[in-house]
Design a protein around this motif. Sequence first.
Motif, PDB file in Angstrom:
ATOM      1  N   UNK A  18       1.500  -1.108   0.199  1.00  0.00           N
ATOM      2  CA  UNK A  18       0.196   0.402   0.246  1.00  0.00           C
ATOM      3  C   UNK A  18       0.482   1.507  -0.140  1.00  0.00           C
ATOM      4  N   UNK A  19       0.530   2.096  -0.736  1.00  0.00           N
ATOM      5  CA  UNK A  19       1.335   2.716  -1.259  1.00  0.00           C
ATOM      6  C   UNK A  19       0.737   4.287  -2.296  1.00  0.00           C
ATOM      7  N   UNK A  20       1.257   6.042  -1.254  1.00  0.00           N
ATOM      8  CA  UNK A  20       1.139   6.706  -2.320  1.00  0.00           C
ATOM      9  C   UNK A  20       2.673   7.497  -2.681  1.00  0.00           C
ATOM     10  N   UNK A  21       3.885   6.251  -3.497  1.00  0.00           N
ATOM     11  CA  UNK A  21       4.867   6.570  -3.675  1.00  0.00           C
ATOM     12  C   UNK A  21       5.332   6.392  -5.378  1.00  0.00           C
ATOM     13  N   UNK A  22       5.418   6.733  -6.245  1.00  0.00           N
ATOM     14  CA  UNK A  22       5.645   5.963  -7.143  1.00  0.00           C
ATOM     15  C   UNK A  22       7.366   5.180  -7.450  1.00  0.00           C
ATOM     16  N   UNK A  23       7.772   4.935  -6.524  1.00  0.00           N
ATOM     17  CA  UNK A  23       9.816   4.906  -6.502  1.00  0.00           C
ATOM     18  C   UNK A  23       9.001   3.966  -4.984  1.00  0.00           C
ATOM     19  N   UNK A  57       6.428   2.133  -5.712  1.00  0.00           N
ATOM     20  CA  UNK A  57       6.499   0.511  -6.611  1.00  0.00           C
ATOM     21  C   UNK A  57       7.435   0.335  -7.713  1.00  0.00           C
ATOM     22  N   UNK A  58       8.121   1.287  -8.067  1.00  0.00           N
ATOM     23  CA  UNK A  58       9.132   1.297  -8.113  1.00  0.00           C
ATOM     24  C   UNK A  58      10.213  -0.477  -7.736  1.00  0.00           C
ATOM     25  N   UNK A  59      10.383   0.230  -6.975  1.00  0.00           N
ATOM     26  CA  UNK A  59      11.140  -0.515  -5.534  1.00  0.00           C
ATOM     27  C   UNK A  59      10.919  -2.537  -6.052  1.00  0.00           C
ATOM     28  N   UNK A  60       9.714  -2.628  -6.108  1.00  0.00           N
ATOM     29  CA  UNK A  60       8.726  -3.013  -5.112  1.00  0.00           C
ATOM     30  C   UNK A  60       8.823  -4.673  -6.386  1.00  0.00           C
ATOM     31  N   UNK A  71      -0.134  -3.548  -6.392  1.00  0.00           N
ATOM     32  CA  UNK A  71       0.407  -2.133  -5.597  1.00  0.00           C
ATOM     33  C   UNK A  71      -1.067  -1.746  -5.248  1.00  0.00           C
ATOM     34  N   UNK A  72      -1.260  -1.475  -4.063  1.00  0.00           N
ATOM     35  CA  UNK A  72      -2.463  -1.454  -3.743  1.00  0.00           C
ATOM     36  C   UNK A  72      -2.018   0.669  -3.619  1.00  0.00           C
ATOM     37  N   UNK A  87       3.727   0.327 -14.923  1.00  0.00           N
ATOM     38  CA  UNK A  87       4.416  -0.281 -14.135  1.00  0.00           C
ATOM     39  C   UNK A  87       4.576  -1.518 -14.250  1.00  0.00           C
ATOM     40  N   UNK A  88       3.056  -1.635 -13.451  1.00  0.00           N
ATOM     41  CA  UNK A  88       2.917  -2.977 -12.842  1.00  0.00           C
ATOM     42  C   UNK A  88       2.543  -3.737 -14.490  1.00  0.00           C
ATOM     43  N   UNK A  89       2.479  -3.582 -15.388  1.00  0.00           N
ATOM     44  CA  UNK A  89       1.779  -4.173 -16.383  1.00  0.00           C
ATOM     45  C   UNK A  89       3.133  -4.875 -17.238  1.00  0.00           C
ATOM     46  N   UNK A  90       4.068  -3.448 -16.991  1.00  0.00           N
ATOM     47  CA  UNK A  90       5.747  -3.993 -17.654  1.00  0.00           C
ATOM     48  C   UNK A  90       6.546  -4.979 -16.947  1.00  0.00           C
TER      49      UNK A  90
END
Length: 198
Positions: free
Chosen positions: A8-13, A15-18, A26-27, A47-50
Motif C-alpha cells: 500500500x503506497x502513495x509513492x511511485x518510487x 512501486x518501482x522498487x517493489x 500494488x494498492x 509499471x505493473x503491466x511492464x
Amino acid sequence: MFPRLHIVTDALDVVRGAIGHGPVVIQVRVKSGDRDAYQLTVAALALCRAAGDALCLVDDRVGVALAAGADGVHVGADDLPVEAARRVLGPAAILGATCRNPSSARAAVAGGASYLGVGPVFATISKVGLPPPIGVDGLAAVVDAVPGTPVIAIAGITVARVAELPGHGVAAISAIAADPAGATVKFLGALAARGGVA
C-alpha cells in the motif's frame, strides 16, 4: 494465483522498487484529490503491466480505478459498500474489502468481495483512528469463516511476524517504504517459507 504480498503506497518510487521480484499487488492509496490519485494510478499501472506479475488496485476510489483502467479497488468500512462497488466495477474486477470479524467477512464475500483485508492485526502508526487490534486469533477466526477466500492480514505487519499469521498473505506499508526492493524480497521469501495459502 492471487499475489500474497500487497503493498500500500502513495509513492511511485515504492512501486518501482517493489515490482520485479515476484507477484505483488500494488494498492494506490492517495489522501489528496482524485486527480493526484488518477495520475499516480496510471503511472503505477504502467509499471505493473511492464513487470507482468503485479496487479494494481486503488484504495477507496472506484471512479479513479475505472478511469485509469486499474485491476480493481479496495474498499474500507467507510467507503462505498461492497455490493455497490461490485455493481459499478462489474464481475471481472478485483474487489477487496476491509473486515475485522467473521460476520463482516461473510457479508463482504456474499456482497462480491474477491479478497478480504483483515485487521488491524497489530497496532500501527501508518493510519490513525483504527479500532483496537484483533491479534492473530482474530485473524484466524476470519480465515476460518470464509474458506476459499484470500485473507490478507493488515496493520503492523513485519517480515518477522509473517510466520505466525494465518491466511493467504499480508499487506505492508511502513515496512516496505524505507527499502522497497529489499523489503519486498524479504516478505516474499518469508511468505514462501511459511508455505500454504489457506
